[in-house]
Write a protein that holds these residues in place. Sequence first.
Motif, PDB file in Angstrom:
ATOM      1  N   CYS A 183       0.934  -1.001  -0.105  1.00 33.13           N
ATOM      2  CA  CYS A 183      -0.159   0.031  -0.012  1.00 33.13           C
ATOM      3  C   CYS A 183       0.736   1.147  -0.031  1.00 33.13           C
ATOM      4  CB  CYS A 183      -1.002   0.001   1.229  1.00 33.13           C
ATOM      5  SG  CYS A 183      -0.277  -0.159   2.796  1.00 33.13           S
ATOM      6  N   PHE A 344      -1.587   4.445   6.692  1.00 36.47           N
ATOM      7  CA  PHE A 344      -1.542   3.002   6.441  1.00 36.47           C
ATOM      8  C   PHE A 344      -1.356   2.049   7.805  1.00 36.47           C
ATOM      9  CE2 PHE A 344       0.028   5.325   2.862  1.00 36.47           C
ATOM     10  CZ  PHE A 344      -1.354   5.171   1.873  1.00 36.47           C
ATOM     11  N   GLN A 347      -2.737  -1.359   7.824  1.00 38.37           N
ATOM     12  CA  GLN A 347      -2.410  -2.405   6.585  1.00 38.37           C
ATOM     13  C   GLN A 347      -0.945  -2.967   6.847  1.00 38.37           C
ATOM     14  OE1 GLN A 347      -3.846  -1.015   2.979  1.00 38.37           O
ATOM     15  NE2 GLN A 347      -4.323   0.666   3.630  1.00 38.37           N
TER      16      GLN A 347
END
Length: 558
Positions: A183, A344, A347
């Motif tokens: 990501c 993020f 993630q």
Amino acid sequence: MSNVFDAIVVGSGISGGWAAKELCEKGLKVLLLERGRQVDHPSYPDAMKAPWEFPHRERITDQDRREYYIQSQTRQFSEATKPFFVKDTDQPYATPDELPFYWIRGYQVGGRSLTWGRQSYRLSDLDFEANLKDGIAVDWPIRYKDLEPWYDYVESFAGISGQAEGLPHLPDGKFLPPMEMNCAERHVKDAIARHFPGRVMTIGRVANLTQPHNGRGSCQYRNLCSRGCPYGAYFSSNSATLPAAAATGNLTLRSNAIVHSVIYDEQQDRAAGVQVIDAETLAVTEYFARIIFLNASTINTAAILLNSATPRFSEGLGNSSGQLGKNLMDHHFMAGARGEIPGFEDQHYYGRRPNGVYVPRFRNLGGERSDYIRGFGYQGLAMRSGWGRGMQQTGFGADFKDQLAEPGPWIMNFTGFGECLPHPGNFVNIDPSRQDTWGMPIIQIVMQFRENERAMRPDMVQSAAEMLEAAGAKQIQPYDEGAIPGLGIHEMGTARMGRDPKTSVLNAWNQMHDVPNIFITDGSAMTSSACQNPSLTYMALTARACDYAVRELKRGNL
């Protein structure tokens, strides 16, 4: 007669493995000579070990630093990979005190194909035409159209995963499905596309299989490639080309066979064979063949020819041009920037992807810089920092320990790989007055990165930092850790290809101008270095040269 073959190949690394495969599959009886020990696929003793199964948990000891004082400078070297690197105390070479060269070597069947970084990129006409355009060194005797079908051929066999991007200066290939960016990398890729027209970030084009291919298994995302892969999931001589050569029944492999010199027949004006020293017994044997492929690696190939001087070629076999051993190149790197990518936090990723991202060259595609010529590309990746970050942080107690048990922030790093210009002052020589354990002359290496390389490095740092800044990175750390030749492990250029026998060693078919039954297709042949990883080009040049050599042999020209 047991010492007579159709062809001799010296060196079993990436290019030597390809030469053995191609010549065997074309029906020739081939002797493959490797100076190092035997290593059989899939028997890699350390491939499946956990870190705690090593006495020092994969760390380098003080004794390692003494015995492997050069090899331990590369990040690929560890307790787990040590068997695939030479012991420097046993393998001396000479450099000027003020000009170090870190020669990273692996002497075993498979050579450095067992430890290479596997990044696989084509050169383009931007690279093949560069010397002619800039008036530097000599012109390549080939262009992209000459090598394009051979890039297709070797990629189809080796298995290269990657993403097509449609860039004329980084031609697309025959790709297996690409690995996925994480990501944070996708975020940086999008930011680069928005803020820097002409710059592209793509997933690395890597010789790791993303699906089963030619009888080899797909990558398990362990990122332990440099130990050897029992699955055959990355391309190496051991897992791919040598089994193919052996399957023909035409291959004879001799390990622990150090090629001392090429035997030259003055009357026939041809190479007759090679003289070989047994690495264990020191016994000397001569082998004979109609054609010889030298693939001992850039520096060793030059040394063999320099050690093969004859009355006609007093400065080294096939050296009427005076260029043998000269124009040594290596990519300069270890300059770029890293930074923290915010967000993020929810993630993560699975496994350990043995690949990063690539930003192809974007400088001097149209001649916009005045301070240097040519250019550089970036290799990099994003990852979440782990518990080891605690070594750089203050804190103690249960709360601190719990904090380190959670993944840290995303960190993105870009490292530039810059082109090195050919220069006759960068060279390899031999010193007959000093000998190694096997009675071979000590190799001398003289190389330095020069004005153009030094002028490029500030841009490598600044451009990496500005891409991270555009992506919103925090705590950006530009860096230039210095450039010592050899550490790029991309030695090239000591027997360059060219159009004129007066200024080059090889012709357009990697054939020696002076001794036409000798072919050289390792890094020695490179006329310029470009900035891309060169191994894929060695493969394509080798397959092409083998095809030509066999055709010439059948015509009676060799």
